[in-house]
Design an enzyme around this catalytic site. Structure first.
Site: not given
Length: 573
Positions: A252, A384, A460, A558
Site C-alpha cells: 500500500e 483470529k 502470523d 494517495h
C-alpha cells in the site's frame, strides 16, 4: 534491438566443426544494408509516399472523383506506406517486425526483459541441440516444437515421470518432499504438475532464491514458489529512550511514508513512552457433561485458588517456559468453556499453551471421568476472530503507548492544529466507531501498521484481527497548546522464536529491531519489546493519518504516492 542467443553445440555429424557455436543472429541481419541506411530508406519512403497519396487524394476531391478507385501506382504507394509505418512502429527495430514473422525460440533470452526466476531457469543449462543435421541450420526453430520444452525449467526424464505420476494422481503431491528428500526439486515438480493440471502458467511466481528446507514441517506445505512483498523502513521511532528502525512489509502506497512522518513528530517531541499491562497467551477448550450441575462443579474446582498450584504443576510440565497464570470459565447449559492463560517466553505460544491445556485435561479426567472433551479450542480463547473477551481480558501482550506532541510540531510537521485533531478523533475514532458497532476498532488504521510489521517480522498475519484491537485517544494539554495522544492495545500477539521468525528475511527484520531469537538472560523480554515497538508504530501511524484527515491531505497524498502514473500499455511490451 538484438536478440541474444545461447550458443548451441551442433552434432559432430554436421558440416560445422565440433564445438563451433552457431552464428549470433541480429535483427538487422534481415536486411543487407547497414542499419542507418535502412532507417534512412524507410524514413524517405514514408514521407515521400505520404506526400504522393495526399497530393493524389486532394486532386480527386477537387475533381469529384471517387477515392476508392485507385490506380496501380496508388496501390503500390499504399502498400509502401503500410510497410514503412510497421517499420517505424518498431522504433528503428527490425527485430520487432522480425519477431512477428518468425517468432522467438523458448531458449532465446532477452536480457532486458527477462526478470523472473522461472524464465531464467529455462535458460539455466546450456541447450545442446541433438536434432538431425538438417535442423541445425539457423534458425532451427522451424523444425523444433518449442511446446515440448517443459516450463519453467528443462527437466530430467526422472522428473518428467514424477510429474506425470502427480498429474495422474498415483503420487500424492504432499508426499514429494519425503519421497525425494529434496525440497527445492519437490517444489519444482509440484509447480510443473499444477501448471499441467490447471492449464495455467505460474511464470510470474518466483521459484529460485528461497530456502525450501527452512519451511519444511513448520511454515508452509506443498510450496510451488514464494511471493515477493516490498519492505520499507519507518523511523527512527523513539520509544522509552531507544531508537528503532521499523520494517514494514506492504504493497500500500503512503503507509510507510505516513508512519515515518508520525515517527518524526514523536521524535521531535522527545519520544513516546509505553507500559506493558499483561503478557499471557490463552486457549479455551470446551467440554460437555451429562448435566449443567456437573459442569458447574468443575467450574468451581478450576476457579478455586486452593487447586491452582496442583493444576499449574500439570500445566507447566509441557514446557520450561510455559507458566499457568489463571483460568476463567463460562457455562452454556451443560457445556463448560475453560480459558487458560499462561506466559510463553519469547514464543507467541499457541502450541505451548495447547500442550499445557492437554495435560490439564488428562489430569482432570481422573476425577471427572464423565467429562467429554469436545475440542481443545472452543472459541472462548479467542484466536483470529474479533471478540469482546480479548478486548476486555487481553490476549498476548497488552500495551499502552503515549506521547505529547508540541504545538509547533503539530503545525509544522503534521500540518494541522491540536483542536482539529482532538475534535476529529472524538467524532471519527470514538463516536463514529460506536455508531458502526465496532468491536475493538476505535482507531483510524491500526491494522495497517500491525499487518505490515507482522509480515516483515514473521508473525502470523491472521492474528492481525485481534492484535489490531486499539483505542486511540487524543486530548489537548498544557492549556490547550499541546496534544496528548495514546493507543491502548490489549491483545498484541507476537513472538521472536518459532513459526516464520526463523526464515532468513523475517529474521533479518527482527535483527534490525534487536529482538531476534530468544532472550536467555530474561526469557520473554524480546517478544515484549516487539509488542511495544508494534504499539509505538501504531501510535505514529495514527498520529499521521489523523493529521492528514484533519488537514484534508489524504486524497492528495494517495494520488501522489499510491497511484502509479506509468503508462501500463508500455510496460506490457
Amino acid at each position: 534491438m538484438e536478440v541474444r542467443r545461447r550458443q548451441v553445440t551442433p552434432n559432430t555429424g554436421s558440416s560445422s566443426s565440433a564445438g563451433e557455436p552457431l552464428k549470433h543472429l541480429k535483427a538487422s541481419d534481415a536486411f543487407p544494408l547497414p542499419l542507418y541506411l535502412t532507417n534512412g530508406v524507410f524514413f524517405t519512403l514514408f514521407f515521400s509516399v505520404a506526400y504522393f497519396l495526399l497530393h493524389r487524394w486532394r486532386e480527386k476531391i477537387r475533381n469529384s472523383m471517387p477515392l476508392h478507385v485507385v490506380t496501380v501506382s496508388e496501390l503500390a504507394a499504399i502498400v509502401s506506406l503500410i510497410a514503412s509505418v510497421i517499420y517505424l512502429i518498431g522504433f528503428f527495430g527490425i527485430g520487432f517486425v522480425q519477431s512477428l514473422l518468425i517468432g522467438r525460440n523458448s531458449w532465446d533470452s532477452d536480457d532486458e526483459t527477462t526478470d523472473d526466476d522461472s524464465r531464467k531457469n529455462t535458460c539455466k543449462d546450456v541447450f545442446v541441440c541433438t536434432l538431425p543435421e538438417e535442423c541445425q541450420k539457423p534458425p532451427c526453430a522451424a523444425a523444433f516444437d518449442i511446446s515440448q520444452v517443459p516450463p519453467p525449467a528443462l527437466m530430467t526424464e526422472e522428473d518428467e515421470e514424477i510429474v506425470k505420476a502427480v498429474v495422474e494422481g498415483t503420487t500424492p503431491s504432499y508426499a514429494l518432499e519425503s519421497r525425494l528428500g529434496d525440497c527445492r526439486r519437490s517444489a519444482s515438480i509440484r509447480r510443473a504438475a499444477i501448471e499441467r493440471i490447471t492449464g495455467k502458467s505460474l511464470s510470474g511466481l518466483p521459484l529460485e532464491g528461497f530456502d525450501y528446507e527452512s519451511i519444511l514441517g513448520q511454515c508452509c506445505e506443498m510450496p510451488v514458489g514464494y511471493v515477493q512483498i516490498p519492505v520499507g523502513i519507518a523511523g527512527p521511532l523513539l520509544i522509552d529512550g531507544r531508537e528503532y528502525s521499523v520494517p514494514m512489509a506492504t504493497t500500500e502506497g503512503c503507509l510507510v511514508a505516513s508512519t515515518n512522518r508520525g515517527c518524526k513528530a514523536i521524535y521531535m517531541c522527545g519520544g513516546a513512552t509505553s507500559v506493558l499491562l499483561r503478557d499471557g497467551m490463552t486457549r479455551a477448550p470446551v467440554v460437555r457433561f451429562d448435566t449443567a450441575k456437573k459442569a458447574a462443579e468443575l467450574k468451581l474446582f478450576l476457579e478455586d485458588p486452593v487447586n491452582f498450584d496442583t493444576l499449574a504443576v500439570a500445566f507447566n510440565k509441557s514446557s520450561r517456559f510455559a507458566r499457568l497464570q489463571g483460568i476463567k470459565c463460562a457455562i452454556a447449559g451443560k457445556n463448560l468453556y475453560m480459558r487458560f492463560s499462561c506466559s510463553t517466553g519469547d514464543a507467541m505460544g499457541m502450541n505451548m499453551v495447547s500442550k499445557g491445556v492437554q495435560n490439564v485435561l488428562d489430569f482432570l479426567q481422573n476425577d471427572f471421568s464423565d467429562m467429554d472433551v469436545i475440542g481443545i479450542s472452543g472459541n472462548f480463547c479467542s484466536d483470529k476472530k474479533p471478540a469482546a473477551v480479548n478486548w476486555i481480558e487481553g490476549r498476548g501482550k497488552s500495551v499502552v503507548c503515549e506521547a505529547i506532541i508540541k504545538k509547533d510540531v503539530v503545525e509544522k510537521v503534521l500540518k494541522t492544529n491540536v483542536a482539529a485533531l482532538v475534535e476529529l478523533n472524538m467524532l471519527k475514532n470514538l463516536t463514529g466507531s460506536a455508531m458502526a458497532g465496532a468491536l475493538g476498532g476505535f482507531n483510524a488504521h491500526a491494522s495497517n501498521i500491525v499487518s505490515a510489521v507482522y509480515i516483515a517480522t514473521g508473525q502470523d498475519p491472521a492474528q492481525n484481527v485481534e492484535s489490531s484491537h486499539c483505542i486511540t485517544m487524543m486530548e489537548a494539554v498544557n492549556d490547550g497548546k499541546d496534544l496528548h495522544v495514546s493507543v491502548t492495545m490489549p491483545s498484541i500477539e507476537v513472538g521472536t522464536v518459532g513459526g516464520g521468525t526463523q526464515l532468513a528475511s523475517q529474521s533479518a527484520c527482527l535483527n534490525l529491531l534487536g529482538v531476534k531469537g530468544a532472550n536467555r538472560e530474561s526469557p520473554g523480554s524480546n517478544s515484549r519489546l516487539l509488542a511495544t515497538i508494534v504499539a509505538g508504530s501504531v501510535l505514529a501511524g495514527e498520529l499521521s493519518l489523523m493529521s492528514a484527515l484533519a488537514a484534508g491531505q489524504l486524497v492528495n497524498a494517495h494520488m501522489q504516492y499510491n497511484r502509479s502514473n506509468k503508462d501500463v500499455t508500455k510496460l506490457s511490451s
